[in-house]
Scaffold this active site. Structure first.
Site, PDB file in Angstrom:
ATOM      1  N   GLY A 148       0.818  -1.199   0.000  1.00 58.07           N
ATOM      2  CA  GLY A 148       0.000   0.000   0.000  1.00 58.07           C
ATOM      3  C   GLY A 148       0.855   1.253   0.000  1.00 58.07           C
ATOM      4  O   GLY A 148       2.069   1.206   0.242  1.00 58.07           O
ATOM      5  N   CYS A 149       0.217   2.379  -0.245  1.00 54.86           N
ATOM      6  CA  CYS A 149       0.951   3.645  -0.361  1.00 54.86           C
ATOM      7  C   CYS A 149       1.472   4.117   0.994  1.00 54.86           C
ATOM      8  O   CYS A 149       2.678   4.379   1.143  1.00 54.86           O
ATOM      9  CB  CYS A 149       0.083   4.699  -1.027  1.00 54.86           C
ATOM     10  N   TYR A 150       0.596   4.224   1.984  1.00 52.29           N
ATOM     11  CA  TYR A 150       1.065   4.597   3.320  1.00 52.29           C
ATOM     12  C   TYR A 150       2.114   3.607   3.843  1.00 52.29           C
ATOM     13  O   TYR A 150       3.168   4.022   4.344  1.00 52.29           O
ATOM     14  CB  TYR A 150      -0.103   4.668   4.305  1.00 52.29           C
ATOM     15  N   SER A 153       5.645   4.227   2.439  1.00 49.67           N
ATOM     16  CA  SER A 153       6.342   5.391   2.988  1.00 49.67           C
ATOM     17  C   SER A 153       6.822   5.143   4.415  1.00 49.67           C
ATOM     18  O   SER A 153       7.909   5.593   4.795  1.00 49.67           O
ATOM     19  CB  SER A 153       5.437   6.626   2.938  1.00 49.67           C
TER      20      SER A 153
END
EC number: 1.2.1.38
Length: 346
Positions: A148-150, A153
């Site tokens: 996922g994106c979060y 990061s």
């Protein structure tokens, strides 16, 4: 040429895959699907593609898709992916899934945060596709759970500290802010211009965001012990980008210069992770449209806490770019092929 299908090509991650793969010298996008827009050229759904990609969107059963291609990207919502992935696997196709369906190793945990898993027997086969940490496993995999994106990061932001046992794993707090494309292309009142513009708000507060188990799973593996985090996402009135500010308590006295050296050594040779010099902090504006993750590290001299800030483009390194990076590894291609994308600035 490697023939690929993009299942769910009418969403933001789907069109981002088309954009990236269009310039990939070893790939031909031969099948793009959409239930709602079937029969239309993809360029009529996304006018940005006019004159460059006019392939017609189809509504095909998984068997029909698999017969056309070598690799399948599934850019579908959760549950929809696990309804089709088993067929692709049975037909011998490599799959890179951009949904959440295969990211969480434990079926019960997935069921708690999403819904009952339809094919838990595939979970052990799925490799979590974060190349900086799983490169060898990805190269041998036939099913990739694209992160996922979060989580991307946060995991890249914390990996050196946890592997190096520099911080107390129980002390992690994350405040992360995302552009509106992270919510997808579907019409939602909360994402309307008047609801988002000139505002900045938190959501999923109190440990309820669905990316939490994914983040905790991977951070626990890095730390060598189970851990929990406090994670609060925020919505920013911009199209794309994620900025994560990550706080933790060190196990001893630390200096920013030493932590930066730790990160530089950990990510040495990584083509898409840029560790910034002391005193320089990331901005989403400097990674927009690229596959980079920029990381800045500092220490709060007053409290002693370590502060890590990471910036990615949620649609590229946080989704489609990382998926192509994984595809390159699976196919034995140079990892950066098709991904030499300079950030779009301003």
């Amino acid at each position: 040429m490697i023939k690929v299908a993009i299942v769910g090509a009418s969403g933001y991650t789907g069109v981002e895959l088309i954009r990236i793969l269009h310039s990939h010298p070893e790939v031909a996008v031969t099948c793009v699907t959409s239930e709602q827009s079937a029969g239309r050229p993809v360029s009529s759904v996304f006018p940005s593609l006019r004159g460059r990609c006019d392939i017609v969107l189809e509504n095909l059963e998984p068997v029909g898709i698999a017969e056309k291609v070598d690799i399948v990207f599934t850019a579908l919502p959760h549950k929809a992916a696990m309804e089709v992935v088993p067929t692709f696997m049975k037909m011998g196709k490599d799959v890179i899934d951009l949904s959440a369906d295969y990211r969480i190793h434990d079926a019960d945990t997935y069921g708690k945060w999403y819904e009952p898993h339809l094919n838990p027997e595939l979970l052990p086969e799925a490799v979590y596709g974060i190349p900086e940490l799983r490169r060898a496993e990805i190269a041998e995999a036939s099913l990739i759970a694209n992160p996922g994106c979060y989580p991307t990061s946060v995991i890249l932001g914390l990996a050196p500290l946890l592997k190096g046992k520099v911080i107390d794993p129980r002390s992690i707090i994350v405040d992360a802010a995302s552009g509106t494309s992270g919510a997808g292309r579907g019409a939602k009142v909360d994402n309307l211009y008047c609801e988002v513009n000139e505002g900045f708000r938190a959501y999923g507060v109190g440990g309820v965001h669905r990316h939490i188990p994914e983040i905790e799973q991977e951070l626990s593996l890095l730390a060598g012990n189970p851990l929990n985090i406090t994670f609060t996402p925020h919505l920013v009135p911009m199209d794309r980008g994620i900025l994560s500010t990550i706080y933790s308590q060190p196990t001893g006295s630390v200096k920013a210069a030493d932590l930066i050296a730790l990160y530089q050594a950990f990510y040495d040779g990584e083509p898409f992770v840029r560790v910034l010099p002391e005193g320089v902090l990331p901005s989403t504006a400097h990674v927009r449209g690229s596959n980079f993750c920029d990381i800045g590290i500092t220490v709060d001299q007053r409290t002693g806490r370590v502060i890590v800030i990471s910036a990615i483009d949620n649609l590229v390194k946080g989704a489609s770019g990382q998926a192509v990076q994984n595809m390159n590894l699976m196919c034995g291609l140079p990892e950066t092929l098709g991904l030499d994308l300079l950030p779009v600035f301003p």
